[in-house]
Design an enzyme around this catalytic site. Sequence first.
Site, PDB file in Angstrom:
ATOM      1  N   HIS A 261       0.864  -1.180   0.000  1.00  0.00           N
ATOM      2  CA  HIS A 261       0.000   0.000   0.000  1.00  0.00           C
ATOM      3  C   HIS A 261       0.895   1.223   0.000  1.00  0.00           C
ATOM      4  O   HIS A 261       1.896   1.267   0.710  1.00  0.00           O
ATOM      5  CB  HIS A 261      -0.926  -0.001   1.222  1.00  0.00           C
ATOM      6  CG  HIS A 261      -2.044   0.982   1.097  1.00  0.00           C
ATOM      7  ND1 HIS A 261      -1.883   2.320   1.319  1.00  0.00           N
ATOM      8  CD2 HIS A 261      -3.350   0.793   0.758  1.00  0.00           C
ATOM      9  CE1 HIS A 261      -3.052   2.928   1.132  1.00  0.00           C
ATOM     10  NE2 HIS A 261      -3.953   2.036   0.788  1.00  0.00           N
ATOM     11  N   ASP A 317      -7.765  -4.870  -0.161  1.00  0.00           N
ATOM     12  CA  ASP A 317      -8.264  -5.489  -1.392  1.00  0.00           C
ATOM     13  C   ASP A 317      -7.899  -6.966  -1.482  1.00  0.00           C
ATOM     14  O   ASP A 317      -8.533  -7.726  -2.217  1.00  0.00           O
ATOM     15  CB  ASP A 317      -7.677  -4.764  -2.617  1.00  0.00           C
ATOM     16  CG  ASP A 317      -8.173  -3.336  -2.726  1.00  0.00           C
ATOM     17  OD1 ASP A 317      -9.361  -3.107  -2.457  1.00  0.00           O
ATOM     18  OD2 ASP A 317      -7.372  -2.449  -3.080  1.00  0.00           O
TER      19      ASP A 317
END
Lengths: 381, 381
Positions: A261, A317
């Site tokens: 991320h 995700d």
Amino acid sequence: MAEVAFAKGLEGVVAAESSICKIDGEHGKLYYRGYSIQDLAAHSDFEETTFLLLYERLPTKGELEAFRKRMRESRRLATPILDMIRNFPVGAHPMELLQSVISYLSGYVEHKIHHSATCNCRDTLHQIVQLASVVAAYNRYRNGEDYVPPRMDLSHGGNFLYMMRGTEPEPYESRIMDVCLILHAEHGFNASTFTARVVASTMSTCYSSISAAIGALYGTLHGGANEDVMNMIEKIGSKANVEKFVNDTLDRHEKIPGMGHRVYKAKDPRAIVIEELLEELSEKSGDRKNQEILKDVERVFRARMETAGKPIYPNVDFFSGAVYTMLGFPKQLFTPVFAVSRVSGWLAHVLEQRVGNRIYRPTSRYVGPEAAEYIPIDSRR
Amino acid sequence: MAEVAFAKGLEGVVAAESSICKIDGEHGKLYYRGYSIQDLAAHSDFEETTFLLLYERLPTKGELEAFRKRMRESRRLATPILDMIRNFPVGAHPMELLQSVISYLSGYVEHKIHHSATCNCRDTLHQIVQLASVVAAYNRYRNGEDYVPPRMDLSHGGNFLYMMRGTEPEPYESRIMDVCLILHAEHGFNASTFTARVVASTMSTCYSSISAAIGALYGTLHGGANEDVMNMIEKIGSKANVEKFVNDTLDRHEKIPGMGHRVYKAKDPRAIVIEELLEELSEKSGDRKNQEILKDVERVFRARMETAGKPIYPNVDFFSGAVYTMLGFPKQLFTPVFAVSRVSGWLAHVLEQRVGNRIYRPTSRYVGPEAAEYIPIDSRR
């Protein structure tokens, strides 16, 4: 090339002050209005979290009851909206439909929105609620089924599942759906939230701002990573193939979707919560396949990364696609479900933008041709 | 207050390089792709100017013919779109409808748009053309009239008037409408164009980007100044009242709409052209009232400003409202007509953004509460 550098994509440029969301990437923490995402996931629900985002504090019991009632009364879809959904071309993407419907609703709602900083958009929960109903109805029409009118006794997440399935979900499913909506409701500045704020800065309506944000979320550089993860799971097929798949992918210098991320250096705090939801869903349903594959992808991936001295963790995700799949959503609805949740954060940003607003109007640097004479068409080349 | 300043509204921040439009505010000049707005107004038409904006050069005769054909073939509205227009609530604003329809078309068109830098959105003239048809059909339905199918032999401006009126416009009216569309087709970075670029930067579709831009243009801080001018003309009523009106307004330290421009220090070059169009319309129609009032407002206003040492000139909005009114547009359609024109510029910016794209992702500064403990609802206050 220009002589002077500028911040392409406005990278590193502070566009606004905001009190909505704090992301502590270093320690892997996320707070909405000061409350940690773990606490909200454990104790709150999507309706209360929406109140928190819009009103900047947790509601009292009476406030929450009134707020829930208002939200739930907005669940039903009007006939022209159902027509838009039914007529929407097969093969087109539901994000295009969502963007269109929300803008259309801007004119359709009785409580007309005004272009004013003092307009209380907090009263227009309608758009937040309608998104879920549109996504549910869209999916039913696509499957040749009828629209299911909403239930007023279910949570936002529970009713969303009910309107999509036509049958009442298990209480644990409703809860899991609602927590997923909490987890995705807000995440500071990003292209869609920024879009909502730019449109809001012109004193356009809340609906127009949210509609525009949906258009941005539709972009492949923004939403869609959980679809990639689900495609990966399908490609891997079973746990036995994980090791080879991950190693082959990394050997080809390709990416494993859902890993890493931009902001979180520690594990994405939402990933921790949603992994627990996946565990619960897998246990209750007795279907462990997705979870097993993901757990093993993470194990093999992180082992390789640590060898290379790069501690990279799964993000939200990585797990959400499997959860949505097990709740009954086709992959095409993953990004729409994101919008169903994020709309609360977008609206909070629209409201914040309107206070002490200044219209977003950056400049550009002209790098085109110098002045030229207009050549009559018969004399052109 | 924050400790460190930031550029509110991104004022003065360079967000991108662009070769589409050059605004020389000092000398009152505007160029599209190097061609002056005066030359384009005098020699070009909206279809050719759209080619210029999208392809970065003037077309050859053969190219222009093919381009015109493609644009004109996109004029007809599909039945579901006509239904959306017909069902759109009376009293709602047509900008909300436009935003919705363009997004809906994203799914509806046969030539499906792909999320890709290489997708040639230049082939999707459909959205440019459809905007005019939607505005025309909207106005007819509002007046209780039927949809008028397009004519293929008229210019873009001429067909727009035809579809709105149901009768063929005079050639000079078609020409004037077309020149108005040229004048408003592009004007560099502003909130709506910036919105289109932000959405495009996520690799969303052209339609989603344009739809979002329409939402921004709908804001009262962006579009709408020509409506204010028309309201002023109506309030003034006749030339005899101008002097008192202007002096009273300025004495109250209120603004005269359509005067001055953030960028142009000399007279807005578009204002010069559109003033000539108003002259032509007034002469041909024998209706000089609007023109006389505006001329006198300018005279009185500029005399007062010059006395105060502030040379302020009319901008394009000062004259456009009167022109649109005399062409038959109600005030509510002024901003939609702006969108009908500006869509060409927006699409040029979407295409430009996609080349060497980086997603717009500015940062924000957190100014909210510190981490707090979640309080169970029964314990709150």
